[in-house]
Structures are given as C-alpha cells and as structure tokens.
Motif scaffolding. Structure first.
Motif, PDB file in Angstrom:
ATOM      1  N   GLY A 145       0.836  -1.195   0.000  1.00 19.64           N
ATOM      2  CA  GLY A 145       0.000   0.000   0.000  1.00 19.64           C
ATOM      3  C   GLY A 145       0.870   1.242   0.000  1.00 19.64           C
ATOM      4  O   GLY A 145       0.795   2.080  -0.888  1.00 19.64           O
ATOM      5  N   THR A 146       1.698   1.367   1.020  1.00 17.71           N
ATOM      6  CA  THR A 146       2.703   2.425   1.061  1.00 17.71           C
ATOM      7  C   THR A 146       4.055   1.760   1.241  1.00 17.71           C
ATOM      8  O   THR A 146       4.145   0.639   1.742  1.00 17.71           O
ATOM      9  N   THR A 147       5.096   2.449   0.848  1.00 15.72           N
ATOM     10  CA  THR A 147       6.427   1.834   0.849  1.00 15.72           C
ATOM     11  C   THR A 147       7.259   2.218   2.064  1.00 15.72           C
ATOM     12  O   THR A 147       8.444   1.939   2.094  1.00 15.72           O
ATOM     13  N   ARG A 148       6.641   2.848   3.071  1.00 13.82           N
ATOM     14  CA  ARG A 148       7.464   3.327   4.167  1.00 13.82           C
ATOM     15  C   ARG A 148       6.936   3.044   5.568  1.00 13.82           C
ATOM     16  O   ARG A 148       7.585   3.374   6.542  1.00 13.82           O
ATOM     17  N   ASP A 149       5.786   2.415   5.718  1.00 21.95           N
ATOM     18  CA  ASP A 149       5.221   2.232   7.047  1.00 21.95           C
ATOM     19  C   ASP A 149       5.622   0.886   7.652  1.00 21.95           C
ATOM     20  O   ASP A 149       6.405   0.133   7.087  1.00 21.95           O
ATOM     21  N   VAL A 150       5.070   0.593   8.824  1.00 24.54           N
ATOM     22  CA  VAL A 150       5.414  -0.628   9.551  1.00 24.54           C
ATOM     23  C   VAL A 150       4.946  -1.870   8.789  1.00 24.54           C
ATOM     24  O   VAL A 150       5.623  -2.902   8.783  1.00 24.54           O
ATOM     25  N   ALA A 151       3.812  -1.782   8.117  1.00 24.02           N
ATOM     26  CA  ALA A 151       3.320  -2.922   7.330  1.00 24.02           C
ATOM     27  C   ALA A 151       4.271  -3.248   6.179  1.00 24.02           C
ATOM     28  O   ALA A 151       4.523  -4.416   5.875  1.00 24.02           O
ATOM     29  N   ALA A 152       4.822  -2.217   5.545  1.00 21.23           N
ATOM     30  CA  ALA A 152       5.799  -2.439   4.474  1.00 21.23           C
ATOM     31  C   ALA A 152       7.067  -3.072   5.034  1.00 21.23           C
ATOM     32  O   ALA A 152       7.655  -3.956   4.409  1.00 21.23           O
ATOM     33  N   ALA A 153       7.479  -2.650   6.228  1.00 25.44           N
ATOM     34  CA  ALA A 153       8.669  -3.227   6.856  1.00 25.44           C
ATOM     35  C   ALA A 153       8.441  -4.705   7.179  1.00 25.44           C
ATOM     36  O   ALA A 153       9.336  -5.535   6.981  1.00 25.44           O
TER      37      ALA A 153
END
Length: 114
Positions: free
Chosen positions: A58-66
């Motif tokens: 979804g986004t490339t910088r949040d905790v879910a992406a990590a």
C-alpha cells in the motif's frame, strides 16, 4: 572495475558472525540486506523500491511495508539455505516500530536470530 573483498587474518574470521542483517529506513522506502561478513558480499536483500513489490504494498514506508520486507527477505534466505543471521542495529535504531516489524517477520519466516 571490480574491487576484491578485504583480506582478513584467519583468526579474526573465526570470531565474525557469518551473516549479518542490516536495515536502512528512509522517509520513502524500507530496505534490508544480509551480508556475508567473511567475504563482505551481500547474500540476499529486499527493498520496497523493487518494482515487483511496489504494486503489492500500500505504502512503501510504514510498519506494514517493513513487515512485508522482512517476510520476503526470510523467504529468500531460506531459498539460499541460510538458516540464521545476527542483527546489526545502528546506534540510533531501537528495537521498536519498523525495526521490530522486520525482525519479527524474519523470525516468523523461520530464520533463527543470533
């Protein structure tokens, strides 16, 4: 020009941990790589900048992406038969937020942390 890896005395190599996880976070992207310390080469890496991953995030910088990056890196390590890594945190990195998401998802993928 190809730069050869540094030559280290054999007694130092005995004390080095063979695979080290290093993480880098910017305001836009999350990236993690595992480095083979005796040869100073990258064994495996994953980043939210990869074109194949950008569409699934979804986004490339949040905790879910990590967390997703940690899961993908864990799968890539298992494909290369690397069962364990040690975690190297920079001075300003704490085991919280994105760092915790990457490390926990690596552990969930089946990688042993030293």
């Amino acid at each position: 020009m190809v730069i050869p890896p540094p030559v280290r005395p054999p007694r130092i190599i005995d004390f080095l941990k063979p695979y080290v996880l290093k993480m880098h976070f910017t305001n836009k992207y999350v990236s993690a790589q595992v480095i083979h310390t005796p040869t100073a080469t990258v064994a495996s890496s994953a980043s939210s900048q990869e074109k194949a991953l950008r569409s699934s995030l979804g986004t490339t910088r949040d905790v879910a992406a990590a967390a997703k990056i940690g899961k993908i890196l864990g799968e890539r390590l298992l494909l290369k038969d690397i069962p364990a890594v040690s975690v190297h945190l920079k001075r300003e990195q704490k085991y919280h937020g994105k760092v915790k998401a990457v490390v926990d998802s690596l552990r969930d993928a089946g990688i042993k942390l030293l």
